[in-house]
Design an enzyme around this catalytic site. Structure first.
Site, PDB file in Angstrom:
ATOM      1  N   ASP A   1       0.842  -1.199   0.000  1.00 49.24           N
ATOM      2  CA  ASP A   1       0.000   0.000   0.000  1.00 49.24           C
ATOM      3  C   ASP A   1       0.874   1.245   0.000  1.00 49.24           C
ATOM      4  O   ASP A   1       1.797   1.349   0.823  1.00 49.24           O
ATOM      5  CB  ASP A   1      -0.856   0.050   1.278  1.00 49.24           C
TER       6      ASP A   1
ATOM      7  N   LYS B   1      -8.153   0.524  -5.214  1.00 49.18           N
ATOM      8  CA  LYS B   1      -9.340  -0.086  -4.614  1.00 49.18           C
ATOM      9  C   LYS B   1     -10.628   0.576  -5.066  1.00 49.18           C
ATOM     10  O   LYS B   1     -10.711   1.807  -5.137  1.00 49.18           O
ATOM     11  CB  LYS B   1      -9.263   0.029  -3.080  1.00 49.18           C
TER      12      LYS B   1
ATOM     13  N   GLY C   1      -5.364  -2.905   8.735  1.00 49.37           N
ATOM     14  CA  GLY C   1      -5.045  -1.755   9.575  1.00 49.37           C
ATOM     15  C   GLY C   1      -4.859  -2.093  11.040  1.00 49.37           C
ATOM     16  O   GLY C   1      -4.800  -1.198  11.878  1.00 49.37           O
TER      17      GLY C   1
ATOM     18  N   ARG D   1      -6.292 -20.899   7.038  1.00 47.54           N
ATOM     19  CA  ARG D   1      -6.493 -22.235   7.607  1.00 47.54           C
ATOM     20  C   ARG D   1      -7.883 -22.773   7.243  1.00 47.54           C
ATOM     21  O   ARG D   1      -8.052 -23.954   6.948  1.00 47.54           O
ATOM     22  CB  ARG D   1      -6.323 -22.212   9.129  1.00 47.54           C
TER      23      ARG D   1
ATOM     24  N   GLY E   1      -3.207  -7.343   8.113  1.00 47.66           N
ATOM     25  CA  GLY E   1      -2.557  -7.521   9.407  1.00 47.66           C
ATOM     26  C   GLY E   1      -1.110  -7.954   9.338  1.00 47.66           C
ATOM     27  O   GLY E   1      -0.485  -8.206  10.371  1.00 47.66           O
TER      28      GLY E   1
ATOM     29  N   GLY F   1      -0.330  -3.772   3.913  1.00 47.97           N
ATOM     30  CA  GLY F   1      -1.064  -2.517   3.879  1.00 47.97           C
ATOM     31  C   GLY F   1      -0.366  -1.475   4.723  1.00 47.97           C
ATOM     32  O   GLY F   1       0.624  -0.869   4.310  1.00 47.97           O
ATOM     33  N   SER F   2      -0.837  -1.307   5.952  1.00 49.33           N
ATOM     34  CA  SER F   2      -0.267  -0.292   6.832  1.00 49.33           C
ATOM     35  C   SER F   2       1.091  -0.713   7.370  1.00 49.33           C
ATOM     36  O   SER F   2       1.837   0.122   7.876  1.00 49.33           O
ATOM     37  CB  SER F   2      -1.233  -0.065   8.004  1.00 49.33           C
TER      38      SER F   2
END
Lengths: 293, 230
Positions: free
Chosen positions: A23, A80, A152, A164, A213, A234-235
């Site tokens: 990102d 996005k 995030g 999983r 995450g 992402g973050s």
């Protein structure tokens, strides 16, 4: 759907295998990501951690900002669109970016329908928490799937749960006699023909990346060892104390995910990771993974 | 653990007749699938020791900047150059061709082993990716299906480089005695002709059951059999 075009779109995702998609919110970050070895960038105005903090309605980013990033790098550019917002997708296609993420990180525009992706030439990646969700998106024309880890948060637990779950359901399908597939498909909301395909292939028919995450080289290697084909961060990069260093480290750990010594090297001295969020502390109405179905 | 670091497709110990596929990022399984169809021992290479006895190395498609950084970070550039000096042949497809080029438009060369000038992502965005067909007389008699994905263009070749396929305003395939470069992806089609051709360059004869250029049993998801979860 133009099947030749669709095949080319799936194949672009195949070329991203083993890579990291990052990102970025401006040209400078896009260049850092490219320099660090990202295989693509996701151009957006705010990273998920800020979207979560700011609240309100999160929409497609300003196309001018996406266009600037497209000009600045030679690697693929993704952006996005809101779930179900087919006009945002039309705009991104007209902008000629490389891939659209129909993403739960933005506020959904439609609670009933996802975008009919077969109507587009441009490829789509979509999030999925389980096999049924993945196959419904593929049936709608998605050329690539990713987990729907809680964006995030810097907390990988949801992405692990999704991978999983998917692996468990694939294992069940592969092992069951064919006559049981109809019932399994009905119970779990799997399109029947695609369920048979997964049973034959022993995996999704398209590339499946981890997303949501991932904040450390170890997180990336964990998702790769669970069978993901590549990583979205992402973050995790630009909310850390040293983005360039961390970006490089996550690229290394993704390429050498099965080599603990190299993942160890990659993990050393990276400074502070992004601050993490405990999933249980997030009010249920603010969880993103439940958007879309 | 569902993936294995050094999966060898055949349990043959004679590695000197093996072709390695650089396994850092990109279309690795796709090339291994094609080698297996030709009865050639293929292996995934990413550690220095993996390169030891290879006759040939395929650098697959992927993102050239990513591959270049990883080659740099892990000291594999020198390993590949050394092995090349001692006779290992190399084939670069798409990003692989960029890594092998002596000159890259607006970028630094990576391995710089073949005298060509190449421009990255030369056609535009993914919407400009396309398929075509062409005859490459030196490679096969039948037309060869061509898949271009955000492909580079070879703009110029030096002397002693043979052009194998000239398209409109660019060169799509070229070679010298030791290196083959293609800007398209034979591993994303059923075409085995280029893999057979490269194997011959490496002094390896293919033994698979497919005689023509194209393996009709190949499907676009054939690579997945090497990447099963279960």
């Amino acid at each position: 759907m133009d099947t030749k075009r669709h095949e080319l779109n799936i194949q672009l995702a195949q070329m991203l295998k083993g890579g990291v998609i990052m990102d970025v919110t401006n040209v400078e970050q896009a260049k850092i990501a490219e320099e660090a070895g990202a295989v693509a960038v996701m151009a957006l105005e705010r990273v998920p951690a800020d979207i979560r903090k700011d609240g309100g309605v999160a929409r497609m980013s300003d196309p001018a900002m996406i266009a600037d990033i497209k000009k600045a790098v030679s690697i693929p550019v993704m952006a996005k669109a809101r779930i179900g917002h087919f006009v945002e997708a039309q705009i991104l296609e007209a902008l000629k970016i490389d891939y659209i993420d129909e993403s739960e990180v933005l506020t959904p525009a439609d609670e009933e329908c996802h975008i009919d992706k077969t109507k587009f030439k441009i490829p789509f990646v979509c999030g999925a928490r389980n096999l049924g969700e993945a196959l419904r998106r593929i049936a709608e024309g998605a050329a690539m799937i990713r987990t729907k880890g809680e964006a995030g948060t810097g907390n990988v637990v949801e992405a692990v749960r999704h991978m999983r779950t998917m692996n468990r359901e694939i294992r069940q399908l592969v092992e069951m006699p064919t006559e049981e597939v109809t019932g399994f498909a009905k119970t779990n909301g799997l399109p029947y023909e695609l369920a048979l395909k997964v049973k034959e292939l022993g995996r999704l028919p398209v590339v499946n990346f981890a997303a949501g995450g991932i904040a450390t080289p170890a997180d990336a290697a964990l998702m790769m060892q669970l069978g993901c084909d590549g990583i979205f961060v992402g973050s995790g990069v630009f909310k850390s104390s040293d983005p360039a260093l961390r970006a490089k480290a996550i690229v290394k750990a993704t390429a050498y995910f099965n080599d603990p010594k190299k993942v160890l090297e990659a993990s050393m001295g990276l400074g502070e990771a992004m601050p993490g969020l405990e999933i249980a502390q997030i009010p249920p109405d603010q969880l993103l993974a439940g958007r879309g179905w | 653990m569902v993936k294995f670091k050094n999966m060898s497709l055949h349990l043959v110990k004679d590695t000197s007749a093996a072709i390695g596929v650089l396994d850092l990022q990109g279309g690795v399984y796709e090339h291994l699938d094609h080698l297996e169809r030709l009865g050639i021992t293929g292996s995934r290479v990413k550690e220095e020791s993996d390169f030891a006895d290879l006759s040939g190395l395929i650098i697959p498609g992927g993102e050239s900047t990513c591959l270049a950084r990883l080659l740099d970070n892990f000291g594999l550039k020198e390993v590949i150059k050394n092995r090349y000096q001692s006779g290992m042949k190399i084939w670069g497809t798409c990003a692989g061709a960029i890594l092998l080029a002596k000159k890259v438009v607006n970028d630094e060369p990576c391995l710089g082993l073949i005298d060509i000038e190449i421009e990255r992502n030369s056609f535009g965005s993914q919407l400009d990716s396309f398929t075509a067909e062409a005859i490459m007389p030196k490679v096969a008699a039948e037309p060869i299906p061509l898949t271009f994905i955000r492909a580079p263009k070879i703009l110029r070749v030096g002397k002693n480089i043979e052009i194998l396929l000239q398209m409109d305003d660019y060169i799509a395939a070229a070679e010298n005695e030791n290196i083959l470069v293609t800007v398209f992806h034979p591993e994303l089609t059923g075409c085995l002709a280029l893999h057979r051709y490269f194997a011959q360059k490496c002094g390896i004869n293919s033994t698979g059951s497919v005689s023509g250029s194209v393996d009709s049993r190949w499907q676009s998801h054939s690579w997945t059999r090497l990447a099963r979860i279960v």
